[in-house]
Write an enzyme that holds these catalytic residues in place. Sequence first.
Site, PDB file in Angstrom:
ATOM      1  CB  SER A 241      -9.324  10.585 -13.984  1.00  0.00           C
ATOM      2  OG  SER A 241      -7.929  10.675 -13.804  1.00  0.00           O
ATOM      3  CG  HIS A 271      -7.886   7.117 -10.228  1.00  0.00           C
ATOM      4  ND1 HIS A 271      -6.576   7.520 -10.305  1.00  0.00           N
ATOM      5  CD2 HIS A 271      -8.495   7.680 -11.320  1.00  0.00           C
ATOM      6  CE1 HIS A 271      -6.401   8.288 -11.366  1.00  0.00           C
ATOM      7  NE2 HIS A 271      -7.555   8.411 -12.008  1.00  0.00           N
ATOM      8  CG  HIS A 318       1.402   4.000  -9.963  1.00  0.00           C
ATOM      9  ND1 HIS A 318       1.439   3.897 -11.336  1.00  0.00           N
ATOM     10  CD2 HIS A 318       0.704   5.146  -9.697  1.00  0.00           C
ATOM     11  CE1 HIS A 318       0.816   4.928 -11.865  1.00  0.00           C
ATOM     12  NE2 HIS A 318       0.349   5.695 -10.893  1.00  0.00           N
ATOM     13  NE  ARG A 327       2.188  11.643  -9.460  1.00  0.00           N
ATOM     14  CZ  ARG A 327       1.045  11.013  -9.739  1.00  0.00           C
ATOM     15  NH1 ARG A 327       0.047  11.675 -10.314  1.00  0.00           N
ATOM     16  NH2 ARG A 327       0.888   9.733  -9.446  1.00  0.00           N
ATOM     17  CG  ASP A 373      -3.461   9.600  -4.272  1.00  0.00           C
ATOM     18  OD1 ASP A 373      -3.692  10.802  -4.497  1.00  0.00           O
ATOM     19  OD2 ASP A 373      -3.719   8.704  -5.076  1.00  0.00           O
TER      20      ASP A 373
HETATM   21  N1  HAX Z   1      -1.799  -2.521  -0.596  1.00  0.00           N
HETATM   22  C1  HAX Z   1      -2.171  -3.815  -0.617  1.00  0.00           C
HETATM   23  N2  HAX Z   1      -2.209  -4.569  -1.727  1.00  0.00           N
HETATM   24  C2  HAX Z   1      -1.802  -3.975  -2.855  1.00  0.00           C
HETATM   25  C3  HAX Z   1      -1.358  -2.635  -2.894  1.00  0.00           C
HETATM   26  C4  HAX Z   1      -1.395  -1.892  -1.698  1.00  0.00           C
HETATM   27  N3  HAX Z   1      -1.046  -0.614  -1.655  1.00  0.00           N
HETATM   28  N4  HAX Z   1      -1.037  -2.345  -4.167  1.00  0.00           N
HETATM   29  C5  HAX Z   1      -1.261  -3.451  -4.899  1.00  0.00           C
HETATM   30  N5  HAX Z   1      -1.725  -4.439  -4.110  1.00  0.00           N
HETATM   31  C6  HAX Z   1      -2.183  -5.771  -4.490  1.00  0.00           C
HETATM   32  C7  HAX Z   1      -3.326  -5.631  -5.494  1.00  0.00           C
HETATM   33  O1  HAX Z   1      -4.558  -5.396  -4.829  1.00  0.00           O
HETATM   34  C8  HAX Z   1      -3.265  -6.941  -6.205  1.00  0.00           C
HETATM   35  O2  HAX Z   1      -3.863  -7.922  -5.368  1.00  0.00           O
HETATM   36  P1  HAX Z   1      -4.734  -9.130  -5.987  1.00  0.00           P
HETATM   37  O3  HAX Z   1      -3.761  -9.928  -6.777  1.00  0.00           O
HETATM   38  O4  HAX Z   1      -5.270  -9.811  -4.793  1.00  0.00           O
HETATM   39  O5  HAX Z   1      -5.772  -8.485  -6.835  1.00  0.00           O
HETATM   40  C9  HAX Z   1      -1.770  -7.225  -6.257  1.00  0.00           C
HETATM   41  O6  HAX Z   1      -1.172  -6.428  -5.221  1.00  0.00           O
HETATM   42  C10 HAX Z   1      -1.109  -6.844  -7.569  1.00  0.00           C
HETATM   43  O7  HAX Z   1      -1.429  -5.508  -7.860  1.00  0.00           O
HETATM   44  P2  HAX Z   1      -0.422  -4.603  -8.709  1.00  0.00           P
HETATM   45  O8  HAX Z   1      -0.255  -5.225 -10.051  1.00  0.00           O
HETATM   46  O9  HAX Z   1       0.815  -4.318  -7.936  1.00  0.00           O
HETATM   47  O10 HAX Z   1      -1.221  -3.230  -8.793  1.00  0.00           O
HETATM   48  P3  HAX Z   1      -2.397  -2.849  -9.781  1.00  0.00           P
HETATM   49  O11 HAX Z   1      -1.785  -2.328 -11.028  1.00  0.00           O
HETATM   50  O12 HAX Z   1      -3.371  -3.935  -9.925  1.00  0.00           O
HETATM   51  O13 HAX Z   1      -3.097  -1.687  -8.970  1.00  0.00           O
HETATM   52  C11 HAX Z   1      -3.153   0.241  -7.589  1.00  0.00           C
HETATM   53  C12 HAX Z   1      -2.482  -0.426  -8.784  1.00  0.00           C
HETATM   54  C13 HAX Z   1      -2.669   1.663  -7.487  1.00  0.00           C
HETATM   55  C14 HAX Z   1      -4.666   0.263  -7.829  1.00  0.00           C
HETATM   56  C15 HAX Z   1      -2.803  -0.547  -6.301  1.00  0.00           C
HETATM   57  O14 HAX Z   1      -1.407  -0.459  -6.089  1.00  0.00           O
HETATM   58  C16 HAX Z   1      -3.555  -0.044  -5.087  1.00  0.00           C
HETATM   59  O15 HAX Z   1      -4.679  -0.499  -4.868  1.00  0.00           O
HETATM   60  N6  HAX Z   1      -2.928   0.868  -4.254  1.00  0.00           N
HETATM   61  C17 HAX Z   1      -3.598   1.427  -3.104  1.00  0.00           C
HETATM   62  C18 HAX Z   1      -4.575   2.509  -3.537  1.00  0.00           C
HETATM   63  C19 HAX Z   1      -3.848   3.723  -4.064  1.00  0.00           C
HETATM   64  O16 HAX Z   1      -2.943   4.253  -3.476  1.00  0.00           O
HETATM   65  N7  HAX Z   1      -4.304   4.215  -5.223  1.00  0.00           N
HETATM   66  C20 HAX Z   1      -3.777   5.445  -5.839  1.00  0.00           C
HETATM   67  C21 HAX Z   1      -2.792   5.168  -6.968  1.00  0.00           C
HETATM   68  C22 HAX Z   1      -2.279   6.430  -7.613  1.00  0.00           C
HETATM   69  C23 HAX Z   1      -3.377   7.090  -8.330  1.00  0.00           C
HETATM   70  O17 HAX Z   1      -3.919   6.642  -9.318  1.00  0.00           O
HETATM   71  N8  HAX Z   1      -3.806   8.170  -7.819  1.00  0.00           N
HETATM   72  O18 HAX Z   1      -4.906   8.691  -8.309  1.00  0.00           O
END
Ligand code: HAX
Length: 436
Positions: A241, A271, A318, A327, A373
Amino acid sequence: MSELKSVLAEKIEHHRPRIQRLLKTYGDHPLGQVTIGQAIGGARGVKCLVTDISYLDPMEGIRFRGLTIPEVFDQLPKPPGKVEPYVAGFWYFLLTGDMPTLEQAQAVSAEFKKRRQVPEYVIDMLKGMPKDSHPMAMFSAGILAMQRESIFAREYAAGNLKKPEYWEATFEDAMNLMARLPILAAYIYRIKYKDGDIIEEDQSLGFGSNFAHMIGIPEPYDDVCRLYFILHGDHESGNVSAHAGHLVASALSDVYYAYSAAMNGLAGPLHGRANQDTLGWIQDVLEKMGGKAPTEDQLEKFLWETLNAGQVVPGYGHAVLRKTDPRYTAQKQFCEHYMPDDELFKLVKTIYKVAPRVLEEHGKAKNPWPNVDSISGVLQWHYGLREYDFYTVLFGIGRALGVLSNIVWDRALGYPIERPKSVTTAMLEEAAGIRH
Ligand code: HAX
């Protein structure tokens, strides 16, 4: 000129030479190398954005203008008799880096009150949207619809602005938009979930209190709102964002265009929408359990079901953080104090006991700990805001504090249009020494 604007003008004058010196004398100084993994992998860790509003340390979490979350909440002035600080004071702090006095926070609060009228045509447009529109689509559309109000766009088109003055018109736009966001959000809530039965604003109430009033939830929900908006205020500049807002604004698009774009990014499940999905996930678990709280073993089974279905566990993981999000901790402390016996809160704590272990065993997520979140929806649910597809809109009100502060500073420091370079797959293969 308001006191906030004149303090800001002074800060900007002081800051400009620092940026000019860095650019002119040290512009070629390297900040690190970009790897092929980073180019393919979403620019993770590439240092190519500058902001002084907040900094995210992977282990410590966010610092706003150099202060930790407890320090910020401790030092910000609070409305008389209230637990959580003025949102207007936090805006002052993010913009200037100075902790406002009570009078300064109240002056900004009064300024917001003057500017918070959302035009009638926006309300008509929102009422005309299909009933099943997502509230984030309504929020983004409402912000975009107000673009015709932009002072920057009007003055720029008329040729009235010189580059060093761009920030001033942007500041006025940012003040207006900031003031209107909670009103817009409250209208959306009442239109979508309460048959359009709108509660009019109350000029005696400030940013958070008036929002709570217009949503229709009594005290202490106003404190929950102030806590929520401030905690979601900023998370440095690389998140979707903030980056989307900065990117769009870099084309000299005004804050309405830029913040609408930011909200389209916040609406994604990876996000801001994770707060909605977290509550949805918890409700699913409870439904499968016939309304009873699951045991740790049962939760573990549900977590594996989610992961084995190829889904993410919302609220965990994250891109930058590598420990529990402070947070999360701040909201947990609020819950411990005000609603320790809430069943959903207890469940969130049980998830905290089980999910990190399961995610570690799963072996993919680099950070198995909860983010903001994973708990925010529980507070909303407890105090009566149960339409959880609305939760990301709350995030959107708070996030404006950081994104709009940054855009004002982007303009003040004359940051150019953003334009990173792309390469082809063949170029990456050549750089790696791969021969076909
Ligand atoms: N559950 C399952 N798998 C997860 C995970 C979770 N909570 N978090 C990461 N992973 C997976 C990723 O999908 C990725 O899988 P692939 O290799 O198959 O693509 C792998 O672990 C490596 O990811 P990462 O390097 O640890 O994390 P990223 O930087 O790629 O992504 C995210 C960060 C926040 C998007 C990710 O942790 C996620 O999808 N979390 C769940 C959704 C969430 O809570 N989002 C909110 C985050 C905070 C925020 O921005 N708020 O607005």
